[in-house]
Design a protein around this motif. Sequence first.
Motif, short mmCIF file in Angstrom:
data_model
loop_
_atom_site.label_atom_id
_atom_site.label_comp_id
_atom_site.label_asym_id
_atom_site.label_seq_id
_atom_site.Cartn_x
_atom_site.Cartn_y
_atom_site.Cartn_z
N GLY A 57 0.79 -1.22 0.00
CA GLY A 57 0.00 0.00 0.00
C GLY A 57 0.82 1.27 0.00
N VAL A 58 1.96 1.27 -0.70
CA VAL A 58 2.82 2.47 -0.69
C VAL A 58 2.24 3.54 -1.62
N PRO A 59 2.46 4.80 -1.30
CA PRO A 59 1.92 5.89 -2.13
C PRO A 59 2.84 6.24 -3.29
N HIS A 60 2.33 7.10 -4.17
CA HIS A 60 3.12 7.76 -5.23
C HIS A 60 3.58 6.80 -6.33
N ASN A 61 2.88 5.69 -6.53
CA ASN A 61 3.21 4.79 -7.63
C ASN A 61 2.29 5.11 -8.81
N VAL A 62 2.85 5.55 -9.91
CA VAL A 62 2.03 6.01 -11.04
C VAL A 62 1.15 4.90 -11.59
N THR A 63 1.62 3.66 -11.54
CA THR A 63 0.83 2.56 -12.08
C THR A 63 -0.32 2.20 -11.15
N THR A 64 -0.06 2.12 -9.86
CA THR A 64 -1.13 1.82 -8.91
C THR A 64 -2.19 2.92 -8.94
N GLU A 65 -1.76 4.16 -8.97
CA GLU A 65 -2.72 5.27 -9.02
C GLU A 65 -3.54 5.24 -10.30
N MET A 66 -2.91 4.82 -11.40
CA MET A 66 -3.63 4.67 -12.66
C MET A 66 -4.74 3.63 -12.52
N ASP A 67 -4.41 2.49 -11.92
CA ASP A 67 -5.39 1.42 -11.76
C ASP A 67 -6.56 1.87 -10.88
N LEU A 68 -6.25 2.56 -9.78
CA LEU A 68 -7.31 3.02 -8.89
C LEU A 68 -8.17 4.11 -9.54
N GLU A 69 -7.56 4.92 -10.39
CA GLU A 69 -8.32 5.92 -11.14
C GLU A 69 -9.33 5.25 -12.06
N LEU A 70 -8.92 4.20 -12.73
CA LEU A 70 -9.83 3.48 -13.62
C LEU A 70 -10.92 2.79 -12.81
N TRP A 71 -10.56 2.28 -11.62
CA TRP A 71 -11.56 1.65 -10.76
C TRP A 71 -12.65 2.67 -10.37
N ALA A 72 -12.21 3.87 -10.02
CA ALA A 72 -13.18 4.89 -9.61
C ALA A 72 -14.14 5.25 -10.75
N ILE A 73 -13.61 5.31 -11.97
CA ILE A 73 -14.47 5.58 -13.12
C ILE A 73 -15.51 4.48 -13.28
N ALA A 74 -15.07 3.24 -13.13
CA ALA A 74 -15.97 2.10 -13.32
C ALA A 74 -17.10 2.09 -12.30
N ARG A 116 11.39 6.73 4.99
CA ARG A 116 11.99 7.14 3.72
C ARG A 116 11.68 6.11 2.63
N VAL A 117 11.82 4.84 2.95
CA VAL A 117 11.59 3.82 1.94
C VAL A 117 10.13 3.82 1.51
N ARG A 118 9.20 3.89 2.46
CA ARG A 118 7.78 3.86 2.08
C ARG A 118 7.41 5.07 1.24
N ASN A 119 7.99 6.22 1.50
CA ASN A 119 7.62 7.43 0.77
C ASN A 119 8.32 7.57 -0.57
N LEU A 120 9.32 6.73 -0.82
CA LEU A 120 10.06 6.85 -2.07
C LEU A 120 9.98 5.62 -2.96
N ILE A 121 9.69 4.46 -2.38
CA ILE A 121 9.74 3.22 -3.16
C ILE A 121 8.69 3.21 -4.27
N GLY A 122 7.59 3.92 -4.07
CA GLY A 122 6.55 3.96 -5.11
C GLY A 122 7.03 4.61 -6.40
N MET A 123 8.10 5.40 -6.30
CA MET A 123 8.62 6.08 -7.47
C MET A 123 9.50 5.18 -8.34
N ARG A 124 9.65 3.91 -7.93
CA ARG A 124 10.45 2.98 -8.73
C ARG A 124 9.93 2.85 -10.15
N GLU A 125 8.65 3.17 -10.36
CA GLU A 125 8.04 3.05 -11.69
C GLU A 125 8.42 4.19 -12.63
N LEU A 126 8.94 5.28 -12.08
CA LEU A 126 9.11 6.48 -12.90
C LEU A 126 10.07 6.32 -14.08
N PRO A 127 11.25 5.69 -13.90
CA PRO A 127 12.12 5.56 -15.07
C PRO A 127 11.45 4.84 -16.24
#
Length: 856
Positions: free
Chosen positions: A523-540, A650-661
Amino acid sequence: MSALRSDPVLPIGRVLGLEKVDAGMGELVGGKAANLGELIGAGFRVPPGFVLTTETCAAVCPVDDLIGDLPGSAALIRDRITSAELPPDLVGAITGARDELGAGPVAVRSSATAEDLPHASFAGQQDTYLNVVGTEALLDAVRRCWASLWSDRAVAYREANGVEHAAVRIAVVVQRMVDAHAAGVLFTANPVTGDRAECVIDASTGLGESVVSGAVTPDHFVVRGDRVSAQPGDKPTSVRAVPGGGVETVAQDSETASIGEAQARELAEVGRRVARHFGTPQDVEWAIGADGLWLTQSRPITTLFPLPAESERGLRMYLSVNVAQGVYRPLTPMGAATLGLLAAGVLRELGIPSPDSRPAPLREVDGWVFLDITGTTGNRIGRAVLPRLLAAAEARTGRVYESMMDDPRLPLRPGVPWRVLRGLAGVLARNRIPLLVAGVLRDPARAREEAFRRVDELRADLAAARPVTARERLDAARHALRRTTAPVMAWVAPRMMPILLLSRLLPKLTGASEAEVQVVLSGVPHNVTTEMDLELWAIAQRLGPDVDDLAARYRDRDLPSEVLRGLDEFLARHGHRTAAEIDAGVARWSEHPEKVLALVENYARTGSAGHDAVQRFRAAADEAEVMAAEIVARQQNRPRARFTAWLLNRVRNLIGMRELPKYCAVLGIAHARRHIRGIGAELAESGWISDPDDVFFLNYEELSDVIDGADHHDLIATRRETHARELRRKHLPRLLLSDGTEPETLLPQQNSENTLRGTSASPGTVTGTARVIHDPAHARLQPGEILVAPSTDPGWTPLFLTASGLVMEMGGPNSHGATVARENGIPAVVGVPHATTAIPDGRTITLHGSTGTVDL
């Protein structure tokens, strides 16, 4: 050739005794006969005989009127053929050719035009009749060979391999029978390990039928150079010729040797010559009679994985980029070229010299991309560091790599690898990476804000290009990769890598178990892919259960305004994504919205049934906070507790950004694809290519040539055939050696009958229905079902919102699928060998995420 086509019977030795048989002759006599003809022309010993051409069968027994009803009409076709009356002139031609062979029995073998294709050998799909004596028996065997083209197994095999029934025709080979005292099969490369340096021989006494039918366990020989390894088989019976015709199975002493080591060496040498002639490893059938060795068939070994072209000397080791990126399918030629161009740009931005088109260690063959990692095996740093990096990304790959470290062909160089250390130090200093890491850890919020700002700027810069002509579009595509995307990736990646390293060190630094750390990373924050999935869930969830014909309703704009607006904004922001998204040749969601809408349908139905993905994600985040507090509370003293709390935060607040590259990379790839599609449309309209998507079967230099007027129609057709063939390939090696060996095949099997073993990726235990999925497009996954997949990338992750667990053949604890599974709070086991075949679809299984096992 026109004269030959009017003759129903062709002598093998006179007509087919050519050094190379052309395609027209192959269509006339089938694959088996064509290969036998080449063997004769090359000087190999092949029993004399003749061929009834494909035209003969088509003329005597036409069945075109029944082909459209296959597979149901297969029995009717066979009955028509076996009861057909052969014309007297054909009977005369057959008996006359038979008489020219002299007295004695013959072997009658099928030879279909679909045999021995590059992607499918069709071995054993049509029939063979041995020791045929007399005219009536010969004519009956001919008819039965013709009919075997329409056996249930042959029809099913063609359908599975995408071969049109109407395009296949059959010839018949009649040869003088070899009264063999030993026979069998020779593979000029090891069909299990892939090693091109080994010849493998299966042999038995008597005729070869006992070997090819599997009636006995044959004597098994492996020949490498002059060294022979022999393993005696269990041969209680032998197939022998009966004097009056036909064959019989007779009892014999199981210890009876079929051939000796000297004969095995002779067979291997003959096999190597055959392989050199055809230019590819061969599966050769052979027989040894009183008058010596005879070859009765040769076909390509179609199961071997293709090898990259190699200019370096010595044994090389390749790491699969496809596996590392979770793409279990071949890339298009333009996709591979785009990936190479982008990788070269990133390396140059980091100050690492690289050729313009792709980094020197990259290898590509038939859409499979590999990285030459041989250099890591020769120094202590490589041997120490690479297995740990691999363990995070694809756990089993690390174990396979370590298993090769004792191979004398990959020696460890003595001393300290100063050259490697100097190069690494130079990259660290040039990019000020120690300072960057310190800054990220000191102020993660600022680092995160800056990273997302650069991503937004990248998106804007890519969208600003407005090329007009084909040449301008090609330049824009290259610029989007090398000059726009690569610098941002080179800025983001060094800031993310230390966080990944810290996440792997958390158990040692905090004293927590691996399972506890996995909970903390849920449940870490700031992951662009997870946020994308939840955004689509909300639309549905705005739709409710009424989702029939959603694709058509979206196309017709017949949906509530808030849903339409949500879907439009989603596709505008995330439409560059898709499954296998690192391949520029793969269509994006924005091009085919129905793939996203299928996910929306599934989300809407499961949400209406009570499943709440948002709540599950929040619950995972809450559980992570509780676990982090527990780990901090049990530290030995206050300074250590404060350090542990700081580190986990630090790890929880930054690990979600692993998707950015990778997110940046896919943005660049998608925009390059947009420009290349524009070129395709222009070239197709002007007739330079046949289809707009043909551009994806060229690389950048070849596409430039077409823009300048070059004709690459034949090259495109060949590349399309290769791509279609490789799409059917069911197995992809994690590591590959340049001699063809797949090192994983040399490891002991870990799975037991009822338990599959992999690597723990996300904790928890769940029991549910296994849903084996190979393509996420239009796949439906009901709540409570466990997703079983070969691998996953961001295009798969919307399925994670409804899955109760995840099993992957590929991947490690830090692979994309593992990370998103943790963030969604579902148990996951990755790196399970052959999971998609070992786990039947629909079977109830229990997944133990903490121990890395799956109970069937």
